[in-house]
Design a protein around this motif. Structure first.
Motif, PDB file in Angstrom:
ATOM      1  N   PRO A 283       0.810  -1.227   0.000  1.00  0.00           N
ATOM      2  CA  PRO A 283       0.000   0.000   0.000  1.00  0.00           C
ATOM      3  C   PRO A 283       0.839   1.272   0.000  1.00  0.00           C
ATOM      4  N   LEU A 284       1.967   1.270   0.751  1.00  0.00           N
ATOM      5  CA  LEU A 284       2.836   2.439   0.772  1.00  0.00           C
ATOM      6  C   LEU A 284       3.471   2.660  -0.596  1.00  0.00           C
ATOM      7  N   MET A 285       3.969   1.602  -1.200  1.00  0.00           N
ATOM      8  CA  MET A 285       4.590   1.739  -2.518  1.00  0.00           C
ATOM      9  C   MET A 285       3.577   2.203  -3.560  1.00  0.00           C
ATOM     10  N   LEU A 286       2.332   1.753  -3.434  1.00  0.00           N
ATOM     11  CA  LEU A 286       1.293   2.146  -4.388  1.00  0.00           C
ATOM     12  C   LEU A 286       1.012   3.639  -4.317  1.00  0.00           C
ATOM     13  N   VAL A 287       0.801   4.168  -3.114  1.00  0.00           N
ATOM     14  CA  VAL A 287       0.467   5.589  -3.023  1.00  0.00           C
ATOM     15  C   VAL A 287       1.678   6.462  -3.373  1.00  0.00           C
ATOM     16  N   MET A 288       2.886   5.967  -3.104  1.00  0.00           N
ATOM     17  CA  MET A 288       4.076   6.701  -3.531  1.00  0.00           C
ATOM     18  C   MET A 288       4.154   6.764  -5.053  1.00  0.00           C
ATOM     19  N   LEU A 289       3.873   5.645  -5.721  1.00  0.00           N
ATOM     20  CA  LEU A 289       3.892   5.610  -7.185  1.00  0.00           C
ATOM     21  C   LEU A 289       2.853   6.554  -7.771  1.00  0.00           C
TER      22      LEU A 289
ATOM     23  N   THR B   3      -0.584  12.795   1.369  1.00  0.00           N
ATOM     24  CA  THR B   3      -1.115  12.573   2.710  1.00  0.00           C
ATOM     25  C   THR B   3      -1.276  11.094   2.987  1.00  0.00           C
ATOM     26  N   ARG B   4      -1.710  10.345   1.963  1.00  0.00           N
ATOM     27  CA  ARG B   4      -1.842   8.896   2.133  1.00  0.00           C
ATOM     28  C   ARG B   4      -0.480   8.253   2.395  1.00  0.00           C
TER      29      ARG B   4
ATOM     30  N   TYR C 182       0.186   8.565   6.059  1.00  0.00           N
ATOM     31  CA  TYR C 182      -0.598   7.601   6.833  1.00  0.00           C
ATOM     32  C   TYR C 182      -0.039   6.195   6.700  1.00  0.00           C
ATOM     33  N   GLU C 183       0.292   5.787   5.475  1.00  0.00           N
ATOM     34  CA  GLU C 183       0.793   4.432   5.267  1.00  0.00           C
ATOM     35  C   GLU C 183       2.171   4.242   5.889  1.00  0.00           C
ATOM     36  N   ALA C 184       2.924   5.337   6.050  1.00  0.00           N
ATOM     37  CA  ALA C 184       4.255   5.259   6.649  1.00  0.00           C
ATOM     38  C   ALA C 184       4.231   5.641   8.120  1.00  0.00           C
ATOM     39  N   ALA C 185       3.075   5.522   8.757  1.00  0.00           N
ATOM     40  CA  ALA C 185       2.945   5.949  10.154  1.00  0.00           C
ATOM     41  C   ALA C 185       3.885   5.200  11.082  1.00  0.00           C
ATOM     42  N   GLY C 186       4.277   3.987  10.714  1.00  0.00           N
ATOM     43  CA  GLY C 186       5.196   3.218  11.544  1.00  0.00           C
ATOM     44  C   GLY C 186       6.649   3.614  11.372  1.00  0.00           C
ATOM     45  N   ALA C 187       6.896   4.635  10.529  1.00  0.00           N
ATOM     46  CA  ALA C 187       8.261   5.125  10.308  1.00  0.00           C
ATOM     47  C   ALA C 187       8.300   6.614  10.643  1.00  0.00           C
ATOM     48  N   PRO C 188       8.225   6.966  11.918  1.00  0.00           N
ATOM     49  CA  PRO C 188       8.011   8.365  12.309  1.00  0.00           C
ATOM     50  C   PRO C 188       9.097   9.334  11.857  1.00  0.00           C
ATOM     51  N   THR C 189      10.358   8.895  11.780  1.00  0.00           N
ATOM     52  CA  THR C 189      11.407   9.826  11.367  1.00  0.00           C
ATOM     53  C   THR C 189      11.696   9.773   9.875  1.00  0.00           C
ATOM     54  N   MET C 190      11.202   8.739   9.180  1.00  0.00           N
ATOM     55  CA  MET C 190      11.477   8.581   7.752  1.00  0.00           C
ATOM     56  C   MET C 190      10.265   8.854   6.879  1.00  0.00           C
ATOM     57  N   ALA C 191       9.081   8.960   7.475  1.00  0.00           N
ATOM     58  CA  ALA C 191       7.861   9.140   6.679  1.00  0.00           C
ATOM     59  C   ALA C 191       7.929  10.381   5.803  1.00  0.00           C
TER      60      ALA C 191
ATOM     61  N   THR D 125      -9.732   0.837  -3.296  1.00  0.00           N
ATOM     62  CA  THR D 125     -10.001   0.537  -1.888  1.00  0.00           C
ATOM     63  C   THR D 125      -8.719   0.540  -1.068  1.00  0.00           C
ATOM     64  N   VAL D 126      -7.593   0.217  -1.720  1.00  0.00           N
ATOM     65  CA  VAL D 126      -6.307   0.265  -1.026  1.00  0.00           C
ATOM     66  C   VAL D 126      -5.847   1.713  -0.881  1.00  0.00           C
ATOM     67  N   VAL D 127      -5.989   2.475  -1.987  1.00  0.00           N
ATOM     68  CA  VAL D 127      -5.523   3.858  -1.993  1.00  0.00           C
ATOM     69  C   VAL D 127      -6.292   4.708  -0.998  1.00  0.00           C
ATOM     70  N   THR D 128      -7.591   4.476  -0.899  1.00  0.00           N
ATOM     71  CA  THR D 128      -8.448   5.347  -0.091  1.00  0.00           C
ATOM     72  C   THR D 128      -8.842   4.720   1.239  1.00  0.00           C
ATOM     73  N   ALA D 129      -8.125   3.688   1.663  1.00  0.00           N
ATOM     74  CA  ALA D 129      -8.459   3.030   2.930  1.00  0.00           C
ATOM     75  C   ALA D 129      -8.388   4.046   4.053  1.00  0.00           C
ATOM     76  N   GLY D 130      -9.257   3.869   5.040  1.00  0.00           N
ATOM     77  CA  GLY D 130      -9.264   4.775   6.193  1.00  0.00           C
ATOM     78  C   GLY D 130      -7.968   4.713   6.962  1.00  0.00           C
ATOM     79  N   ARG D 131      -7.811   5.600   7.902  1.00  0.00           N
ATOM     80  CA  ARG D 131      -6.587   5.645   8.692  1.00  0.00           C
ATOM     81  C   ARG D 131      -6.380   4.310   9.388  1.00  0.00           C
ATOM     82  N   SER D 132      -5.166   3.823   9.285  1.00  0.00           N
ATOM     83  CA  SER D 132      -4.845   2.546   9.905  1.00  0.00           C
ATOM     84  C   SER D 132      -4.760   2.701  11.416  1.00  0.00           C
ATOM     85  N   ALA D 133      -4.762   1.561  12.073  1.00  0.00           N
ATOM     86  CA  ALA D 133      -4.627   1.622  13.523  1.00  0.00           C
ATOM     87  C   ALA D 133      -3.316   2.275  13.928  1.00  0.00           C
ATOM     88  N   GLU D 134      -2.279   2.000  13.111  1.00  0.00           N
ATOM     89  CA  GLU D 134      -0.990   2.597  13.426  1.00  0.00           C
ATOM     90  C   GLU D 134      -1.049   4.113  13.322  1.00  0.00           C
ATOM     91  N   ALA D 135      -1.800   4.608  12.318  1.00  0.00           N
ATOM     92  CA  ALA D 135      -1.866   6.037  12.109  1.00  0.00           C
ATOM     93  C   ALA D 135      -2.582   6.732  13.247  1.00  0.00           C
TER      94      ALA D 135
END
Length: 392
Positions: free
Chosen positions: A204-210, A315-316, A319-328, A380-390
């Motif tokens: 999902p992260l690679m998709l929204v980056m692309l 912005t997505r 959100y998808e990189a929420a587990g990488a706080p210093t690299m997001a 549905t992947v691109v527009t998924a709601g905020r993850s639990a991590e986010a």
């Protein structure tokens, strides 16, 4: 929104002015340094490539640096690169200064994006990003056309000196208002660098980056070469370049402002409405570019749609990189600038085709078409709601 966020936006304004202003200065730079306009357009790609490489590299190096010192050092290095660029008579040296400036900008933006996300509650990342990116859009409204006018009246070197001067009050604001310590996650023992880099393996992260890169490629591909469309195809005078850039910037400000209110909760609406309209707009602009009124209207509309869709996708990424706080922030910066690097190169290649000055507009339409062909089956992947991590 907290005051430090607006001070970061002020610095982004200075940097955005530099990144975008070349669209109005390329003909003069090409003439002064004895290169073609297409070759001069590589300066935009050099800046973007420097940011693509620099964002993750500098963000990784700066993970344990004090936040205020990092931001201050980056913006002062950015100012110095512009001073050297204003003095040189060599295109290779100017090219090198753009790479150095890009590395400084990349480091600044990567840290600033992460800082902005931490200054607000987890569910308001889109709003914070909109404020930060408003520095870029205000640059297209005021800074870029101002640079174009300054370049027309006093030469392109004066525009470079002006950017260097703009960095100084922004640096003072950062020194006074940004906390001196490292980011919160670092201070409390956040995830290791290896764990943050591992986030890049998530589809999902690679998709929204692309998708963000493709939309930005379309935006920069046409924006970089608007000047020849204005003076050539539309037959308007050089000062009209500034008017067109103002309109594009006003549209981009409107787009990112509206998207900032929707990208947290309703990204699907932005994609479903903005995507098809953006796809239609680029070919329409190519067909109607010889009509000045249509050109002015469509430039505003395309600026709004491009930044609405692009900022929502970025912005997505956060959100998808929420587990990488210093690299997001670096991942978002890289996605933006892969597009900014590729777009002008693709657009420049079309200038020698029968489409001529209109080639970049057709190329932008093609890039948006690819974006939508990828995005809609996976919406549905691109527009998924905020993850639990986010939300944590």
């Amino acid at each position: 929104m907290p005051l430090p966020l607006y001070l970061l936006a002020m610095a982004v304004f200075a940097m955005g002015t530099s990144e975008f202003m070349l669209a109005g200065l390329l003909p003069d730079i090409a003439s002064d340094l004895d290169v073609t306009v297409g070759t001069a357009g590589a300066l935009t790609s050099a800046f973007a490539l420097g940011m693509v490489v620099g964002a993750p590299l500098v963000a990784a190096l700066a993970r344990n640096w004090p936040r205020r010192s990092s931001l201050l050092g980056f913006i002062l290095a950015f100012a110095a690169a512009h001073a050297v660029g204003a003095l040189t008579t060599s295109f290779p040296v100017l090219f090198a200064t753009r790479v150095v400036a890009a590395l400084a900008n990349a480091g600044f933006l990567a840290v600033a994006l992460t800082t902005a996300a931490m200054l607000v509650s987890p569910g308001r990342k889109g709003r914070a990003l909109a404020v930060l990116l408003s520095g870029t859009t205000v640059a297209t409204v005021a800074g870029v056309p101002g640079g174009s006018v300054l370049g027309t009246v006093l030469g392109w070197r004066a525009a470079f000196w002006a950017v260097a001067a703009l960095c100084l009050p922004a640096a003072l604001g950062i020194l006074k208002a940004i906390p001196a310590g490292p980011v919160e996650e670092e201070a409390t023992g956040g995830p290791a660098l290896r764990a943050e880099l591992a986030r890049l393996t998530r589809p999902p992260l690679m998709l929204v980056m692309l998708l963000g890169a493709l939309v930005n490629a379309a935006t920069f591909g046409s924006f970089t070469f608007l000047a020849p469309v204005v003076t050539g195809t539309a037959g308007l005078g050089e000062l009209w370049i500034s008017v067109v850039l103002v309109l594009f910037g006003a549209g981009s400000f409107a787009g990112v402002t509206v998207a900032g209110r929707l990208s947290d909760q309703r990204p699907g609406l932005v994609l479903a409405v903005g995507g098809p309209l953006l796809l239609i707009g680029w070919p329409a602009l190519a067909v109607l570019a010889d009509e000045p009124l249509a050109l002015l209207v469509l430039v505003f509309v395309q600026g709004a749609l491009s930044f609405a869709l692009g900022s929502t996708l970025i912005t997505r990424v956060l959100y998808e990189a929420a587990g990488a706080p210093t690299m997001a922030g670096s991942y978002a910066t890289a996605a933006l600038n892969v597009g900014a690097a590729a777009g002008p190169l693709i657009a420049a290649a079309t200038l020698s085709t029968p489409a001529g000055n209109l080639g970049p507009l057709w190329a932008s339409g093609f890039l948006v078409a690819i974006t939508l062909l990828i995005a809609f089956p996976l919406r549905t992947v691109v527009t998924a709601g905020r993850s639990a991590e986010a939300l944590q």
